[in-house]
Structure formats: structure tokens, C-alpha cells
Design a protein around this motif. Structure first.
Motif, PDB file in Angstrom:
ATOM      1  N   ILE A   1      65.729  62.581 -14.678  1.00 20.23           N
ATOM      2  CA  ILE A   1      66.247  62.817 -13.326  1.00 20.23           C
ATOM      3  C   ILE A   1      67.712  63.262 -13.376  1.00 20.23           C
ATOM      4  O   ILE A   1      68.129  64.158 -12.622  1.00 20.23           O
ATOM      5  CB  ILE A   1      66.101  61.553 -12.463  1.00 20.23           C
ATOM      6  N   TYR A   2      68.496  62.662 -14.269  1.00 17.07           N
ATOM      7  CA  TYR A   2      69.897  63.080 -14.415  1.00 17.07           C
ATOM      8  C   TYR A   2      69.983  64.558 -14.809  1.00 17.07           C
ATOM      9  O   TYR A   2      70.848  65.295 -14.313  1.00 17.07           O
ATOM     10  CB  TYR A   2      70.605  62.228 -15.473  1.00 17.07           C
ATOM     11  N   VAL A   3      69.095  64.986 -15.704  1.00 17.07           N
ATOM     12  CA  VAL A   3      69.116  66.387 -16.130  1.00 17.07           C
ATOM     13  C   VAL A   3      68.719  67.310 -14.984  1.00 17.07           C
ATOM     14  O   VAL A   3      69.318  68.381 -14.812  1.00 17.07           O
ATOM     15  CB  VAL A   3      68.200  66.602 -17.359  1.00 17.07           C
ATOM     16  N   LEU A   4      67.744  66.914 -14.181  1.00 15.80           N
ATOM     17  CA  LEU A   4      67.377  67.718 -13.011  1.00 15.80           C
ATOM     18  C   LEU A   4      68.581  67.903 -12.089  1.00 15.80           C
ATOM     19  O   LEU A   4      68.835  69.004 -11.595  1.00 15.80           O
ATOM     20  CB  LEU A   4      66.243  67.052 -12.232  1.00 15.80           C
ATOM     21  N   GLY A   5      69.313  66.821 -11.860  1.00 10.63           N
ATOM     22  CA  GLY A   5      70.500  66.905 -11.013  1.00 10.63           C
ATOM     23  C   GLY A   5      71.562  67.812 -11.601  1.00 10.63           C
ATOM     24  O   GLY A   5      72.169  68.630 -10.900  1.00 10.63           O
ATOM     25  N   ALA A   6      71.772  67.689 -12.914  1.00  5.32           N
ATOM     26  CA  ALA A   6      72.769  68.526 -13.581  1.00  5.32           C
ATOM     27  C   ALA A   6      72.362  69.990 -13.552  1.00  5.32           C
ATOM     28  O   ALA A   6      73.204  70.889 -13.386  1.00  5.32           O
ATOM     29  CB  ALA A   6      72.954  68.060 -15.031  1.00  5.32           C
ATOM     30  N   LEU A   7      71.056  70.252 -13.689  1.00  2.42           N
ATOM     31  CA  LEU A   7      70.566  71.628 -13.629  1.00  2.42           C
ATOM     32  C   LEU A   7      70.791  72.218 -12.237  1.00  2.42           C
ATOM     33  O   LEU A   7      71.207  73.372 -12.097  1.00  2.42           O
ATOM     34  CB  LEU A   7      69.080  71.663 -13.992  1.00  2.42           C
ATOM     35  N   ALA A   8      70.539  71.424 -11.214  1.00  2.00           N
ATOM     36  CA  ALA A   8      70.774  71.876  -9.837  1.00  2.00           C
ATOM     37  C   ALA A   8      72.248  72.187  -9.619  1.00  2.00           C
ATOM     38  O   ALA A   8      72.602  73.205  -9.008  1.00  2.00           O
ATOM     39  CB  ALA A   8      70.303  70.807  -8.850  1.00  2.00           C
ATOM     40  N   SER A   9      73.106  71.317 -10.125  1.00  3.71           N
ATOM     41  CA  SER A   9      74.542  71.522  -9.968  1.00  3.71           C
ATOM     42  C   SER A   9      75.001  72.789 -10.680  1.00  3.71           C
ATOM     43  O   SER A   9      75.828  73.546 -10.169  1.00  3.71           O
ATOM     44  CB  SER A   9      75.296  70.304 -10.522  1.00  3.71           C
TER      45      SER A   9
ATOM     46  N   GLN B   1      67.409  73.345   1.873  1.00  5.83           N
ATOM     47  CA  GLN B   1      66.141  72.733   1.496  1.00  5.83           C
ATOM     48  C   GLN B   1      66.233  71.209   1.544  1.00  5.83           C
ATOM     49  O   GLN B   1      65.259  70.531   1.859  1.00  5.83           O
ATOM     50  CB  GLN B   1      65.724  73.210   0.105  1.00  5.83           C
ATOM     51  N   THR B   2      67.415  70.696   1.247  1.00  9.37           N
ATOM     52  CA  THR B   2      67.617  69.247   1.269  1.00  9.37           C
ATOM     53  C   THR B   2      67.440  68.679   2.670  1.00  9.37           C
ATOM     54  O   THR B   2      66.978  67.550   2.837  1.00  9.37           O
ATOM     55  CB  THR B   2      69.027  68.899   0.744  1.00  9.37           C
ATOM     56  N   LYS B   3      67.781  69.478   3.680  1.00  7.39           N
ATOM     57  CA  LYS B   3      67.726  68.982   5.059  1.00  7.39           C
ATOM     58  C   LYS B   3      66.324  68.499   5.440  1.00  7.39           C
ATOM     59  O   LYS B   3      66.173  67.632   6.306  1.00  7.39           O
ATOM     60  CB  LYS B   3      68.192  70.050   6.040  1.00  7.39           C
TER      61      LYS B   3
ATOM     62  N   TRP C   1      61.855  67.957  -5.922  1.00  5.29           N
ATOM     63  CA  TRP C   1      61.818  66.914  -4.894  1.00  5.29           C
ATOM     64  C   TRP C   1      60.621  65.983  -5.062  1.00  5.29           C
ATOM     65  O   TRP C   1      60.688  64.804  -4.704  1.00  5.29           O
ATOM     66  CB  TRP C   1      61.829  67.536  -3.499  1.00  5.29           C
ATOM     67  N   ILE C   2      59.541  66.484  -5.623  1.00  4.72           N
ATOM     68  CA  ILE C   2      58.386  65.614  -5.907  1.00  4.72           C
ATOM     69  C   ILE C   2      58.788  64.548  -6.927  1.00  4.72           C
ATOM     70  O   ILE C   2      58.463  63.361  -6.783  1.00  4.72           O
ATOM     71  CB  ILE C   2      57.202  66.444  -6.426  1.00  4.72           C
ATOM     72  N   CYS C   3      59.516  64.968  -7.946  1.00  5.45           N
ATOM     73  CA  CYS C   3      59.986  64.030  -8.978  1.00  5.45           C
ATOM     74  C   CYS C   3      61.001  63.052  -8.395  1.00  5.45           C
ATOM     75  O   CYS C   3      60.956  61.843  -8.670  1.00  5.45           O
ATOM     76  CB  CYS C   3      60.620  64.798 -10.135  1.00  5.45           C
ATOM     77  N   ILE C   4      61.915  63.576  -7.595  1.00  2.94           N
ATOM     78  CA  ILE C   4      62.947  62.735  -6.998  1.00  2.94           C
ATOM     79  C   ILE C   4      62.330  61.706  -6.054  1.00  2.94           C
ATOM     80  O   ILE C   4      62.771  60.549  -6.001  1.00  2.94           O
ATOM     81  CB  ILE C   4      63.985  63.616  -6.264  1.00  2.94           C
ATOM     82  N   ALA C   5      61.296  62.100  -5.333  1.00  2.00           N
ATOM     83  CA  ALA C   5      60.625  61.165  -4.424  1.00  2.00           C
ATOM     84  C   ALA C   5      60.045  59.980  -5.185  1.00  2.00           C
ATOM     85  O   ALA C   5      60.066  58.836  -4.702  1.00  2.00           O
ATOM     86  CB  ALA C   5      59.521  61.883  -3.653  1.00  2.00           C
ATOM     87  N   GLU C   6      59.549  60.237  -6.397  1.00  2.00           N
ATOM     88  CA  GLU C   6      59.008  59.146  -7.213  1.00  2.00           C
ATOM     89  C   GLU C   6      60.113  58.163  -7.610  1.00  2.00           C
ATOM     90  O   GLU C   6      59.933  56.945  -7.564  1.00  2.00           O
ATOM     91  CB  GLU C   6      58.334  59.710  -8.463  1.00  2.00           C
TER      92      GLU C   6
ATOM     93  N   PRO D   1      64.132  78.073  -6.612  1.00  2.00           N
ATOM     94  CA  PRO D   1      62.745  78.190  -7.093  1.00  2.00           C
ATOM     95  C   PRO D   1      62.178  76.888  -7.674  1.00  2.00           C
ATOM     96  O   PRO D   1      60.959  76.722  -7.734  1.00  2.00           O
ATOM     97  CB  PRO D   1      62.837  79.275  -8.175  1.00  2.00           C
ATOM     98  N   TYR D   2      63.075  75.992  -8.099  1.00  2.00           N
ATOM     99  CA  TYR D   2      62.628  74.732  -8.704  1.00  2.00           C
ATOM    100  C   TYR D   2      62.648  73.572  -7.702  1.00  2.00           C
ATOM    101  O   TYR D   2      62.170  72.481  -7.992  1.00  2.00           O
ATOM    102  CB  TYR D   2      63.544  74.360  -9.878  1.00  2.00           C
ATOM    103  N   SER D   3      63.211  73.820  -6.538  1.00  2.00           N
ATOM    104  CA  SER D   3      63.511  72.736  -5.608  1.00  2.00           C
ATOM    105  C   SER D   3      62.280  71.938  -5.188  1.00  2.00           C
ATOM    106  O   SER D   3      62.298  70.707  -5.175  1.00  2.00           O
ATOM    107  CB  SER D   3      64.225  73.298  -4.371  1.00  2.00           C
ATOM    108  N   GLU D   4      61.204  72.621  -4.836  1.00  2.00           N
ATOM    109  CA  GLU D   4      60.019  71.921  -4.316  1.00  2.00           C
ATOM    110  C   GLU D   4      59.457  70.938  -5.339  1.00  2.00           C
ATOM    111  O   GLU D   4      59.174  69.779  -5.017  1.00  2.00           O
ATOM    112  CB  GLU D   4      58.949  72.934  -3.911  1.00  2.00           C
TER     113      GLU D   4
END
Length: 217
Positions: free
Chosen positions: A95-103, A150-152, A117-122, A111-114
């Protein structure tokens, strides 16, 4: 295990100190390739190596400048997604890497957001697991800054859960502080998009301030 740990620490130190983008690029690709090879390692050794590699990757991504349509972004995202599927669960390191990749990608993370968010929801559901929950809060903040539009779509559920946790008397106080800080960071990323939730968040801060005044000195 000690040798692996110290080797990865040395790599992280090098990555933090180098000012050469070429060196960072080489290490991004090298870390991805090394991670792929961990599928041949079993048990605790694999988990330790993967955690170390992901920590290095997270550190590097916060300083890495992606080229336009850089294929390594796909590789990193798929790497994390495949790891979650292999474990049948999300992990704090991933999850930390996903956040760093987004940043690092900013708006190009869309393109990766949807799937992200499935992973983040878990991770977000597991607020009784401090390490994972803190990593998830961090990723939400990173995605809010990278892709606010998309976050909204998730803000209502996010704020509802966080306010409930703040109201919970027995919930960990240090995590409550992290929640309050994260809400502020999400607001900085989403800006006017949080306006529909201002009343709810104001009430939460009032509850937090009231609780703080009753903490014994």
C-alpha cells in the motif's frame, strides 16, 4: 537475514543521497527485477526480502521523475497488484508503494486509480491493524493529491468511517491523531471538493478538541 537487511539499508542510503536521475532510474528497474525473482524464494526469507525491496522502491519513487509513458510504472503497479493476489490480502508495504507511485505520477496515475482504490478499500476496512491502516491513510492522502477528481467519489465513505473512529472512546489515541492529520492532508489535496463535508468535519474537530481539554496533564 541481517546481511539482507543491511544491504537494503545501504541501497536506501545511496538512493537518498544520489542526485543523478540516471542512477535512480537504474535502481527503479533493478528493484522491480529483483522483486520478480523473489517468487522463487519461500517462507520468511521471501517476506523479508520483499518488504526490504518495497521499502527501497517507496523511498525511490518519492524522488523519481517518470518519463512520459514510462513502462516501469505499469510494471510497478502490476507487481503490487499481483503480490496482493498471491497473498489474497493487501499489505502495508504494498500500500505504501501504491501511494508513492501515485505521488510520483500525479495526474498520470489516473489509469491505475480504479484498481488502486479497490486495494485501498481493503486496507481501510482493517482499522484494527495499525500498521496497515496507517499505510492506507498515507495512500489516501497521496491519491488525493494526485487525482482529486477521482478521490472525491470516495470522500463520503472515508470521512464517515474516520469520524466514527474519532468518536470511538476506546480507539487508539495515536491513531486518532493520525486520522486528524490525514483529514487535513486530504483536504489540502482535494481543496474545494471537500466542501460538502465541512460540517461533518467541523463537528469531528469539535469532538477532538473537547476530548483534548479533558485529558489529564
Amino acid at each position: 537475514f541481517i546481511l539482507i537487511d543491511h544491504s537494503l539499508l545501504a541501497v536506501m542510503t545511496l538512493l537518498l543521497c544520489t542526485s543523478k536521475e540516471e542512477t535512480r532510474g537504474k535502481y527503479v528497474h533493478a528493484l522491480v527485477e529483483q522483486f520478480k525473482k523473489t517468487g522463487n524464494v519461500s517462507g520468511e526469507r521471501r517476506e523479508l526480502i520483499q518488504a526490504g525491496l518495497l521499502a527501497c522502491l517507496q523511498t525511490l519513487l518519492h524522488k523519481y521523475q517518470f518519463r512520459t509513458q514510462d513502462p516501469v510504472a505499469d510494471e510497478i503497479f502490476n507487481l503490487i497488484n499481483d503480490m496482493f493476489q498471491a497473498y489474497n490480502d493487501v499489505t502495508a508495504d504494498g500500500i505504501y508503494v501504491l501511494g508513492a507511485l501515485a505521488s510520483a505520477l500525479g495526474p498520470d496515475f489516473r489509469p491505475y486509480s480504479e484498481k488502486a482504490w479497490i486495494c485501498i478499500a481493503e486496507g481501510f476496512k482493517k482499522y484494527d491493524q495499525p500498521e496497515l491502516f496507517v499505510a492506507t491513510l498515507n495512500a489516501i492522502v497521496e491519491l488525493a493529491g494526485a487525482c482529486p477528481d477521482q478521490t472525491k467519489n470516495y470522500l463520503g465513505d472515508i470521512f464517515k468511517t474516520l469520524v466514527t473512529l474519532i468518536d470511538e472512546k476506546n480507539y487508539d489515541k495515536s491513531l486518532k491523531l493520525r486520522i486528524i492529520m490525514s483529514i487535513g492532508d486530504i483536504a489540502l489535496g482535494c481543496k474545494d471538493l471537500i466542501l460538502p463535508y465541512v460540517e461533518t468535519l467541523t463537528r469531528m474537530y469539535e469532538v477532538a478538541m473537547n476530548a483534548a481539554t479533558h485529558i489529564p496533564s
